[in-house]
Enzyme design. Structure first.
Site, short mmCIF file in Angstrom:
data_model
loop_
_atom_site.label_atom_id
_atom_site.label_comp_id
_atom_site.label_asym_id
_atom_site.label_seq_id
_atom_site.Cartn_x
_atom_site.Cartn_y
_atom_site.Cartn_z
N TYR A 90 0.85 -1.20 0.00
CA TYR A 90 0.00 0.00 0.00
C TYR A 90 0.89 1.26 0.00
O TYR A 90 0.65 2.21 -0.74
CB TYR A 90 -0.91 -0.03 1.24
CG TYR A 90 -1.92 1.08 1.29
CD1 TYR A 90 -3.03 1.09 0.45
CD2 TYR A 90 -1.77 2.14 2.19
CE1 TYR A 90 -3.96 2.12 0.50
CE2 TYR A 90 -2.70 3.16 2.27
CZ TYR A 90 -3.79 3.16 1.43
OH TYR A 90 -4.71 4.18 1.48
N THR B 106 -14.19 5.65 7.34
CA THR B 106 -14.92 5.02 6.21
C THR B 106 -14.90 3.51 6.43
O THR B 106 -14.17 3.01 7.29
CB THR B 106 -14.22 5.31 4.86
OG1 THR B 106 -13.01 4.54 4.82
CG2 THR B 106 -13.90 6.78 4.67
N ILE C 81 -9.28 8.09 7.91
CA ILE C 81 -10.60 8.68 7.69
C ILE C 81 -11.67 7.64 8.02
O ILE C 81 -11.53 6.46 7.67
CB ILE C 81 -10.75 9.14 6.22
CG1 ILE C 81 -9.56 10.03 5.80
CG2 ILE C 81 -12.07 9.89 6.01
CD1 ILE C 81 -9.34 11.27 6.65
#
Ligand code: NAD
Length: 253
Positions: A159, A194, A192
């Site tokens: 990532y 989510t 964040i």
């Protein structure tokens, strides 16, 4: 505070628009008067975003895409242009996180999958979007990178590599098209709130929150506001920039 932008009549494409940051960005563009193409691999999630935009009085359509597949990306852009006539703005945002494990244990197929979905996808999108924007004499593009595009992260090798790649690709693309009216920037969210973060183990969420100087997760709309700024005339001299919107998480680097 919510700043109001005016994107009336602009054709805006958001990938990964079915959830989290992409949904918030789609809704914010819709509320600002844009016509929004909500693209996602999940039809169900994408249609939910479209319904939310329409319920708020905006205009939106769903377009299926698998951003890791070049033919699918080309079909997405063709569908936007066939449906709306042009493309003014793109938020290349779809992404996945990959396995949270030390590098030596990372399966090579997971490496390839994350590079395909998070990095190669941005190349495919830019390649298909830029010629359409050139026909209009310009446009604005924001790629979703990450704080992991600026600093290393434990057990996040692929990532981190992919998101560093998004920032590099953004800079190179911005140079190629800076004098052709197309501004290309990236956004670097911290942690964040989510489904992407909710899927992580609680101790990991606690650790990233602790590492964030503001002591809280960010909200998707806080990223959306920055995306709209980067796509608006308020940032008309900004290109190739990587904007951290992260509660200060990269400050300790
Ligand atoms: P999310 O999981 O809530 O939403 C991602 C969306 O992308 C989903 O709707 C999913 O269906 C879609 N998607 C996944 N693979 C796809 C594919 N191959 N083709 C098309 N669509 C696909 O995640 P999010 O938190 O909103 O993340 C959005 C972007 O923000 C990602 O690029 C992610 O790396 C980045 N980001 C997120 C955070 C965070 O803390 N949430 C932090 C930094 C960066």
């Amino acid at each position: 505070m919510q700043i109001t932008y005016d994107f009336s009549g602009k054709i805006v494409l958001v990938t990964g628009g079915g959830s989290g940051i992409g949904r918030a960005s789609s809704e914010a563009f819709g509320a600002a008067g844009a016509i929004v193409a909500v693209a996602d691999i999940s039809e169900k999630n994408g249609l939910e975003t479209v319904e939310a935009i329409r319920a708020a009085g905006g205009t939106a359509e769903f377009i299926f895409v698998d951003v890791s597949n070049e033919e699918s990306v080309k079909a997405m852009i063709k569908s936007v242009v066939d449906t709306f006539g042009t493309l003014d703005i793109a938020h290349n945002n779809a992404g996945i996180e990959g396995n949270h494990i030390p590098l030596a244990e990372l399966p090579s197929d997971n490496w390839r999958q994350v590079i395909d979905v998070d990095l190669t996808s941005v190349f495919y999108c830019l390649k298909a979007e830029i010629p359409e924007m050139m026909k209009n004499g310009g446009g604005a593009i924001v790629n979703t990178a990450s704080a992991s595009g600026l600093i290393g992260g434990y057990n996040l090798s692929v990532y981190t590599a992919a998101k560093h790649g998004v920032i590099g690709l953004t800079k190179a693309a911005a140079m190629d098209y800076a004098n052709k009216g197309i501004r290309i920037n990236s956004i670097c969210p911290g942690a964040i709130d989510t489904p992407f973060i909710a899927a992580l183990p609680k101790p990991l969420i606690d650790r990233v929150t602790f590492a964030t100087p503001m002591d809280r997760l960010g909200q998707p709309r806080e990223i959306a506001q920055s995306v709209l700024w980067l796509c608006s005339d308020a940032s008309s001299y900004v290109t190739g920039h990587s904007l951290s919107v992260d509660g200060g998480v990269v400050l300790g680097g």
